[in-house]
Design a protein around this motif. Structure first.
Motif, short mmCIF file in Angstrom:
data_model
loop_
_atom_site.label_atom_id
_atom_site.label_comp_id
_atom_site.label_asym_id
_atom_site.label_seq_id
_atom_site.Cartn_x
_atom_site.Cartn_y
_atom_site.Cartn_z
N UNK A 100 46.66 -47.59 -56.95
CA UNK A 100 47.82 -46.69 -56.93
C UNK A 100 47.72 -45.59 -55.87
N UNK A 101 48.87 -45.08 -55.48
CA UNK A 101 48.95 -43.97 -54.53
C UNK A 101 48.12 -42.78 -55.04
N UNK A 102 47.44 -42.12 -54.13
CA UNK A 102 46.65 -40.94 -54.47
C UNK A 102 45.25 -41.26 -54.94
N UNK A 103 44.93 -42.53 -55.01
CA UNK A 103 43.66 -42.97 -55.62
C UNK A 103 42.89 -43.83 -54.63
N UNK A 104 41.71 -43.38 -54.23
CA UNK A 104 40.94 -44.13 -53.23
C UNK A 104 39.73 -44.86 -53.83
N UNK A 105 39.56 -44.80 -55.16
CA UNK A 105 38.46 -45.53 -55.80
C UNK A 105 38.64 -47.03 -55.56
N UNK A 106 37.71 -47.65 -54.82
CA UNK A 106 37.95 -49.05 -54.45
C UNK A 106 36.92 -50.04 -54.98
N UNK A 107 35.91 -49.56 -55.68
CA UNK A 107 34.82 -50.47 -56.08
C UNK A 107 35.32 -51.50 -57.11
N UNK A 108 35.96 -51.01 -58.17
CA UNK A 108 36.47 -51.92 -59.19
C UNK A 108 37.55 -52.83 -58.63
N UNK A 109 38.42 -52.27 -57.81
CA UNK A 109 39.49 -53.04 -57.16
C UNK A 109 38.90 -54.18 -56.34
N UNK A 110 37.86 -53.88 -55.58
CA UNK A 110 37.25 -54.93 -54.75
C UNK A 110 36.60 -56.01 -55.61
N UNK A 111 35.94 -55.57 -56.67
CA UNK A 111 35.30 -56.54 -57.56
C UNK A 111 36.33 -57.46 -58.18
N UNK A 112 37.40 -56.87 -58.68
CA UNK A 112 38.44 -57.67 -59.33
C UNK A 112 39.08 -58.62 -58.32
N UNK A 113 39.40 -58.10 -57.13
CA UNK A 113 40.02 -58.92 -56.08
C UNK A 113 39.11 -60.10 -55.71
N UNK A 114 37.82 -59.80 -55.53
CA UNK A 114 36.86 -60.84 -55.17
C UNK A 114 36.80 -61.91 -56.26
N UNK A 127 45.22 -52.94 -50.63
CA UNK A 127 44.28 -51.85 -50.39
C UNK A 127 44.41 -50.72 -51.39
N UNK A 128 43.92 -49.54 -50.98
CA UNK A 128 43.92 -48.38 -51.88
C UNK A 128 44.98 -47.37 -51.44
N UNK A 129 45.31 -46.42 -52.33
CA UNK A 129 46.27 -45.35 -52.03
C UNK A 129 47.61 -45.93 -51.57
N UNK A 149 50.75 -59.41 -60.17
CA UNK A 149 50.46 -58.11 -59.57
C UNK A 149 49.26 -57.52 -60.31
N UNK A 150 48.24 -57.10 -59.56
CA UNK A 150 47.00 -56.63 -60.17
C UNK A 150 46.71 -55.22 -59.66
N UNK A 151 47.03 -54.22 -60.48
CA UNK A 151 46.89 -52.84 -60.05
C UNK A 151 45.72 -52.13 -60.71
N UNK A 152 45.06 -51.27 -59.93
CA UNK A 152 43.97 -50.45 -60.47
C UNK A 152 44.32 -48.98 -60.35
N UNK A 153 43.87 -48.19 -61.32
CA UNK A 153 43.95 -46.73 -61.25
C UNK A 153 42.72 -46.18 -61.96
N UNK A 154 42.02 -45.27 -61.31
CA UNK A 154 40.79 -44.71 -61.88
C UNK A 154 40.98 -43.29 -62.38
N UNK A 155 42.13 -42.72 -62.10
CA UNK A 155 42.36 -41.35 -62.53
C UNK A 155 43.59 -41.31 -63.45
N UNK A 156 43.57 -40.42 -64.40
CA UNK A 156 44.71 -40.32 -65.33
C UNK A 156 45.98 -39.96 -64.56
#
Ligand code: HCB
Length: 215
Positions: A100-114, A127-129, A149-156
């Protein structure tokens, strides 16, 4: 044995060992351990500990960044291997992944994508943000494909955007074109229901299972 190597991988993440982590990854591969197990039994549990330590305020941002670098150094080795393992399960579908926009946490996103790629999905990684408008545009462009569609967000805070993207897709008459799975540490089953998404998952392996089931 394997447990010793898993412990070594976990410790390399926890100890912010940017060189040791890819070295331990290579050692585990040479010992015949699969890329999948290296991630799920070694690296990901290490990141979990890092997250817990941060929450307990026993470590701070610079340390987390080093652990993230160690993780990404290992993923550089593992991603091509996982991509190769991808079978020819024709027609599983296309996964559009993003943070999601405003969120640059990419570790979980990359794992899930992989992991989705390793399970036969064609990947469109935004990508991120990523602003919701860009997500909607990507779905519109690929209309007609079997799609998730597979979305990640690490912040509330960034998580709130997940609800908006579902609404935007509805407004554009695109909701029916795509299954939606959202995840990330703050995401709960209640939130998924409130958003009108189709599912969530605890980790990358689970994400692949849920995504396959939703298709
Ligand atoms: Co960050 N951060 N951070 N951080 N960070 C969190 C997320 C907090 C929870 C830590 C805390 O305060 N307790 C917190 C958010 C609080 C909140 O929302 N209320 C937070 C904050 C506040 C921030 C900053 C604002 C800090 C600051 O600058 N003051 C800043 C924000 C930057 C931004 O996004 N704009 C920031 C920065 C950082 C970094 C850069 C130091 C680093 C990110 C490095 C990177 O990603 N390249 C970082 C990290 C690493 C974390 C923690 C420690 C770990 C996140 C992580 O990588 N976990 C995190 C603490 C935590 O989450 N408990 C902390 C490991 C991965 C493997 O797990 O949950 O991401 P995952 O993904 C899983 C799972 O959720 C699922 O599968 C994945 C694989 O197993 N999954 C899905 C993920 N996406 C899915 C999608 C699906 O559809 C299905 C399943």
């Amino acid at each position: 044995g394997n447990q010793e190597l898993f412990d070594k991988l976990r410790d390399a993440i926890v100890n912010q060992d940017i060189n040791g982590c890819p070295a331990a990854t290579q050692e585990a591969l040479d010992a015949g351990i699969s890329a999948f197990d290296i991630i799920n039994e070694g690296l990901a549990p290490g990141m979990k500990i890092v997250g817990d330590n941060f929450e307990a305020a026993t470590i701070y941002l610079p340390q987390i960044m080093m652990s993230a670098k160690a993780m990404n150094a290992a993923m550089e080795i593992l991603e091509p291997i996982l991509a190769e393992e991808k079978g020819d399960d024709e027609g599983v579908g296309t996964a559009v992944t993003f943070v999601q926009e405003g969120d640059i946490h990419d570790i979980g996103h990359r794992l899930v994508t992989t992991m989705l790629g390793a399970n036969g999905f064609d990947i469109i990684d935004l990508g991120t943000d990523i602003p919701n408008e860009d997500v909607v545009e990507a779905i519109a462009k690929n209309k007609g494909k079997k799609m998730i569609l597979v979305g990640s967000a690490l912040m509330t805070t960034s998580m709130l955007g997940q609800k908006d993207v579902v609404r935007l897709l509805e407004e554009e008459n695109l909701r029916g074109e795509v299954k939606i799975m959202f995840g990330g540490a703050p995401v709960t089953d209640e939130w998924i229901e409130e958003c009108g998404a189709d599912g969530t998952a605890e980790n990358a392996a689970d994400a692949a299972r849920v995504a396959l089931k939703l298709m």
